[in-house]
Design an enzyme around this catalytic site. Structure first.
Site, PDB file in Angstrom:
ATOM      1  N   THR A   1      84.986   5.957  -5.222  1.00  0.00           N
ATOM      2  CA  THR A   1      84.825   5.948  -6.746  1.00  0.00           C
ATOM      3  C   THR A   1      83.173   7.966  -6.154  1.00  0.00           C
ATOM      4  O   THR A   1      83.208   8.913  -7.061  1.00  0.00           O
ATOM      5  CB  THR A   1      83.678   5.120  -7.096  1.00  0.00           C
ATOM      6  OG1 THR A   1      83.093   4.827  -6.404  1.00  0.00           O
ATOM      7  CG2 THR A   1      84.911   4.693  -7.623  1.00  0.00           C
TER       8      THR A   1
ATOM      9  N   VAL B   1      85.182  11.378  -5.920  1.00  0.00           N
ATOM     10  CA  VAL B   1      85.426  11.352  -6.844  1.00  0.00           C
ATOM     11  C   VAL B   1      83.812  11.868  -7.965  1.00  0.00           C
ATOM     12  O   VAL B   1      83.758  12.810  -8.602  1.00  0.00           O
ATOM     13  CB  VAL B   1      86.506  10.810  -7.751  1.00  0.00           C
ATOM     14  CG1 VAL B   1      86.157  10.967  -9.626  1.00  0.00           C
ATOM     15  CG2 VAL B   1      87.934  10.373  -7.402  1.00  0.00           C
ATOM     16  N   GLU B   2      82.791  11.214  -7.743  1.00  0.00           N
ATOM     17  CA  GLU B   2      82.226  11.546  -8.870  1.00  0.00           C
ATOM     18  C   GLU B   2      81.024  12.572  -7.918  1.00  0.00           C
ATOM     19  O   GLU B   2      80.247  13.766  -8.366  1.00  0.00           O
ATOM     20  CB  GLU B   2      80.700  11.021  -8.879  1.00  0.00           C
ATOM     21  CG  GLU B   2      79.524  10.498  -9.313  1.00  0.00           C
ATOM     22  CD  GLU B   2      78.931  10.879 -10.465  1.00  0.00           C
ATOM     23  OE1 GLU B   2      78.225  11.763 -11.048  1.00  0.00           O
ATOM     24  OE2 GLU B   2      80.338  10.104 -11.272  1.00  0.00           O
ATOM     25  N   LEU B   3      81.102  13.218  -6.250  1.00  0.00           N
ATOM     26  CA  LEU B   3      81.162  13.918  -5.860  1.00  0.00           C
ATOM     27  C   LEU B   3      81.058  15.604  -6.275  1.00  0.00           C
ATOM     28  O   LEU B   3      80.597  16.539  -6.719  1.00  0.00           O
ATOM     29  CB  LEU B   3      80.470  13.991  -4.323  1.00  0.00           C
ATOM     30  CG  LEU B   3      80.220  14.660  -3.339  1.00  0.00           C
ATOM     31  CD1 LEU B   3      78.969  15.074  -4.192  1.00  0.00           C
ATOM     32  CD2 LEU B   3      80.019  14.672  -1.852  1.00  0.00           C
TER      33      LEU B   3
ATOM     34  N   GLN C   1      79.899  16.912  -9.626  1.00  0.00           N
ATOM     35  CA  GLN C   1      78.932  16.715  -9.645  1.00  0.00           C
ATOM     36  C   GLN C   1      78.819  18.383  -9.533  1.00  0.00           C
ATOM     37  O   GLN C   1      77.852  18.986 -10.083  1.00  0.00           O
ATOM     38  CB  GLN C   1      77.892  15.740  -9.004  1.00  0.00           C
ATOM     39  CG  GLN C   1      77.360  14.755 -10.115  1.00  0.00           C
ATOM     40  CD  GLN C   1      76.957  15.089 -10.996  1.00  0.00           C
ATOM     41  OE1 GLN C   1      75.847  15.319 -10.698  1.00  0.00           O
ATOM     42  NE2 GLN C   1      77.357  13.673 -11.541  1.00  0.00           N
TER      43      GLN C   1
END
Length: 80
Positions: free
Chosen positions: A53, A56-58, A61
């Site tokens: 998670t 994937v979030e990085l 962003q």
């Protein structure tokens, strides 16, 4: 075998987050000063180890920064 940890910060502390933020923004700043798209591309290629998670979030962003936030700030349009 070389560990990625030698070259990349972790993603567990506030200091880690600030280091990542500083490196990403610095890459965009350097890319802005370079004359050719090929040279800019070298600075704007990011490798994220791990697809959990946080990874994937990085990735999301960084894309958001490149295509929306930073694209308005840099006339050379480094995200192009």
């Amino acid at each position: 075998m070389t560990s990625f940890a030698e070259f990349a910060p972790g993603m567990k502390t506030l200091d880690d987050a600030l280091t990542i933020r500083r490196r990403v923004f610095r890459a965009f700043e350097v890319a802005e000063t370079l004359p050719t798209p090929e040279e800019r591309s070298e600075w704007l290629t990011f490798a994220i180890v791990g697809a959990g998670t946080h990874g994937v979030e990085l990735a999301g962003q960084i894309r958001e920064l490149a295509h929306r936030t930073i694209a308005r700030e840099f006339p050379n349009d480094p995200a192009a």
